[in-house]
Scaffold this motif. Sequence first.
Motif, PDB file in Angstrom:
ATOM      1  N   ASN A   1       1.279  -1.409  -0.263  1.00 17.32           N
ATOM      2  CA  ASN A   1       0.001  -0.290   0.303  1.00 17.32           C
ATOM      3  C   ASN A   1       0.940   1.081  -0.354  1.00 17.32           C
ATOM      4  N   GLU A   2       2.513   0.936  -0.525  1.00 20.95           N
ATOM      5  CA  GLU A   2       3.103   2.278  -0.757  1.00 20.95           C
ATOM      6  C   GLU A   2       3.745   2.266  -2.271  1.00 20.95           C
ATOM      7  N   ILE A   3       3.969   2.561  -2.665  1.00 20.61           N
ATOM      8  CA  ILE A   3       5.680   2.886  -3.800  1.00 20.61           C
ATOM      9  C   ILE A   3       6.784   3.833  -3.214  1.00 20.61           C
ATOM     10  N   THR A   4       8.376   3.096  -3.446  1.00 19.78           N
ATOM     11  CA  THR A   4       8.520   3.321  -2.893  1.00 19.78           C
ATOM     12  C   THR A   4       9.906   3.653  -4.212  1.00 19.78           C
ATOM     13  N   VAL A   5      10.268   5.524  -4.475  1.00 20.11           N
ATOM     14  CA  VAL A   5      10.769   5.070  -6.124  1.00 20.11           C
ATOM     15  C   VAL A   5      12.769   6.004  -5.191  1.00 20.11           C
ATOM     16  N   LEU A   6      12.923   5.149  -5.833  1.00 19.86           N
ATOM     17  CA  LEU A   6      14.681   5.895  -5.706  1.00 19.86           C
ATOM     18  C   LEU A   6      15.433   6.205  -7.018  1.00 19.86           C
ATOM     19  N   GLY A   7      15.229   8.480  -6.419  1.00 18.30           N
ATOM     20  CA  GLY A   7      15.717   9.346  -7.605  1.00 18.30           C
ATOM     21  C   GLY A   7      13.750   9.373  -7.837  1.00 18.30           C
TER      22      GLY A   7
ATOM     23  N   LYS B   1       0.362   5.100  -9.120  1.00 18.02           N
ATOM     24  CA  LYS B   1      -0.664   5.809  -8.355  1.00 18.02           C
ATOM     25  C   LYS B   1      -2.339   6.315  -8.290  1.00 18.02           C
ATOM     26  N   SER B   2      -2.483   6.759  -9.984  1.00 17.60           N
ATOM     27  CA  SER B   2      -3.437   7.161 -10.000  1.00 17.60           C
ATOM     28  C   SER B   2      -4.725   6.515 -10.512  1.00 17.60           C
ATOM     29  N   LYS B   3      -4.656   5.052 -10.161  1.00 23.00           N
ATOM     30  CA  LYS B   3      -5.260   3.630 -10.258  1.00 23.00           C
ATOM     31  C   LYS B   3      -5.385   2.684  -8.717  1.00 23.00           C
ATOM     32  N   LEU B   4      -4.131   2.849  -8.181  1.00 17.38           N
ATOM     33  CA  LEU B   4      -4.646   2.464  -6.358  1.00 17.38           C
ATOM     34  C   LEU B   4      -4.313   3.528  -5.290  1.00 17.38           C
ATOM     35  N   ASN B   5      -4.055   4.749  -6.086  1.00 11.66           N
ATOM     36  CA  ASN B   5      -4.885   5.586  -4.487  1.00 11.66           C
ATOM     37  C   ASN B   5      -3.634   5.022  -3.641  1.00 11.66           C
ATOM     38  N   VAL B   6      -2.684   5.139  -3.539  1.00  9.05           N
ATOM     39  CA  VAL B   6      -1.210   4.626  -2.484  1.00  9.05           C
ATOM     40  C   VAL B   6      -0.147   5.853  -2.525  1.00  9.05           C
ATOM     41  N   PRO B   7       0.329   6.380  -1.308  1.00 10.85           N
ATOM     42  CA  PRO B   7       1.252   7.338  -1.343  1.00 10.85           C
ATOM     43  C   PRO B   7       2.702   6.142  -1.895  1.00 10.85           C
ATOM     44  N   ILE B   8       3.697   7.690  -2.622  1.00  8.91           N
ATOM     45  CA  ILE B   8       4.535   7.663  -2.972  1.00  8.91           C
ATOM     46  C   ILE B   8       5.684   8.111  -1.996  1.00  8.91           C
ATOM     47  N   THR B   9       6.713   6.882  -1.526  1.00 16.59           N
ATOM     48  CA  THR B   9       7.271   7.751  -0.627  1.00 16.59           C
ATOM     49  C   THR B   9       9.264   8.076  -1.867  1.00 16.59           C
ATOM     50  N   ILE B  10      10.305   8.805  -1.428  1.00 16.98           N
ATOM     51  CA  ILE B  10      11.037   8.859  -3.074  1.00 16.98           C
ATOM     52  C   ILE B  10      12.553   9.041  -1.775  1.00 16.98           C
ATOM     53  N   LYS B  11      13.031   7.955  -2.159  1.00 18.02           N
ATOM     54  CA  LYS B  11      14.389   7.801  -1.407  1.00 18.02           C
ATOM     55  C   LYS B  11      15.809   8.204  -2.253  1.00 18.02           C
ATOM     56  N   GLU B  12      17.254   8.644  -2.004  1.00 12.18           N
ATOM     57  CA  GLU B  12      17.788   8.686  -3.026  1.00 12.18           C
ATOM     58  C   GLU B  12      17.657   7.414  -3.737  1.00 12.18           C
ATOM     59  N   SER B  13      18.884   7.306  -5.042  1.00  9.67           N
ATOM     60  CA  SER B  13      19.087   6.841  -5.848  1.00  9.67           C
ATOM     61  C   SER B  13      21.091   6.637  -5.947  1.00  9.67           C
ATOM     62  N   ASN B  14      21.403   5.519  -5.753  1.00 10.23           N
ATOM     63  CA  ASN B  14      22.670   5.826  -6.874  1.00 10.23           C
ATOM     64  C   ASN B  14      22.650   5.102  -7.884  1.00 10.23           C
ATOM     65  N   ASP B  15      21.746   4.723  -8.297  1.00 12.26           N
ATOM     66  CA  ASP B  15      21.570   4.538 -10.273  1.00 12.26           C
ATOM     67  C   ASP B  15      21.570   5.655 -11.063  1.00 12.26           C
ATOM     68  N   PRO B  16      22.398   6.188 -11.455  1.00  8.84           N
ATOM     69  CA  PRO B  16      21.987   6.988 -12.190  1.00  8.84           C
ATOM     70  C   PRO B  16      21.274   7.108 -13.929  1.00  8.84           C
ATOM     71  N   ARG B  17      21.598   6.263 -14.216  1.00 12.93           N
ATOM     72  CA  ARG B  17      21.276   5.683 -15.581  1.00 12.93           C
ATOM     73  C   ARG B  17      20.271   6.133 -16.103  1.00 12.93           C
ATOM     74  N   SER B  18      19.846   7.304 -17.379  1.00 16.27           N
ATOM     75  CA  SER B  18      18.781   7.944 -17.436  1.00 16.27           C
ATOM     76  C   SER B  18      19.087   8.260 -19.185  1.00 16.27           C
ATOM     77  N   TYR B  19      18.253   7.607 -20.187  1.00 17.39           N
ATOM     78  CA  TYR B  19      18.020   7.414 -21.489  1.00 17.39           C
ATOM     79  C   TYR B  19      16.703   7.935 -21.672  1.00 17.39           C
TER      80      TYR B  19
END
Length: 274
Positions: free
Chosen positions: A189-195, A242-260
């Motif tokens: 019932n929560e989403i944890t996002v790294l970065g 979240k738009s479908k399940l309406n759960v909170p999002i927690t943001i934490k730091e990430s050590n993965d910089p890959r972005s493309y």
Amino acid sequence: MKILVTGGCGYVGSVLVPKLLNLNHKIISLDTQWFGNYLEPHNNLEVLKKDIRDLVKNDLEDIDIVIHLAAIANDPCSELDPKLSWEVGALSTMRLADFAYKSGVKQIIYASSGSVYGVKKEKNVTEDLDLDPISEYNKNKMVSERVLLSYKDNMVIQIVRPATVCGLSPRMRLDVAVNLLTMQALNNNEITVLGGEQTRPNIHIDDITDIYLFLIDNPQHVGIYNAGFENISIMDIALSIKSKLNVPITIKESNDPRSYRVDSSKLINAGFKP
């Protein structure tokens, strides 16, 4: 045709092999089965419980096409044992290609990775950009690509650089972005996002498996093809869930910089429709 699928019992293989069987191909699935075997028995299917490092030339006897999926499947797992990752990856790919050439295999389709590009600032990452792999997994894929391309004058070599795959499979993976965040929402019932700001390309498992079918039928399309049809950030994925399940999002730091952002125009222009 007779097709060898390495890693045929894996996440993608478990969706691909039934599609191949439905097209009346004869399939040999070669897999360690570390995560089990979810393939249903079939008259045209032979399942070999075998480590690709133990591949021998006889395994390629009478094979027309190889679809090479086998690998230590992601960055964290490759970092756990880099030596194993290289043995299962580039070194086994080198032996596979040599045996395939000596056995008269006509076509090899290889599952590389869109992550070989590393961190890119270009708006759209195309196949002709320089590779800048930043992990053992990415480096392994890059070297394997180059090994296979060295055989391009002897066999049809088709290399796919898939985006992050998502969707249901009999052999489910919950360590890939969409699947992972969805399962977090359902179970915790929560989403944890790294970065969160990292942009990643995504592709549904039905699309990536259909690409392999497309390449089988179109051996004239040789070389390297990006395969990703939705470039969105990790945070965008979380917000969509979240738009479908309406759960909170927690943001934490990430050590993965890959972005493309991958551009798959080359594949679409070749005639593939996701």
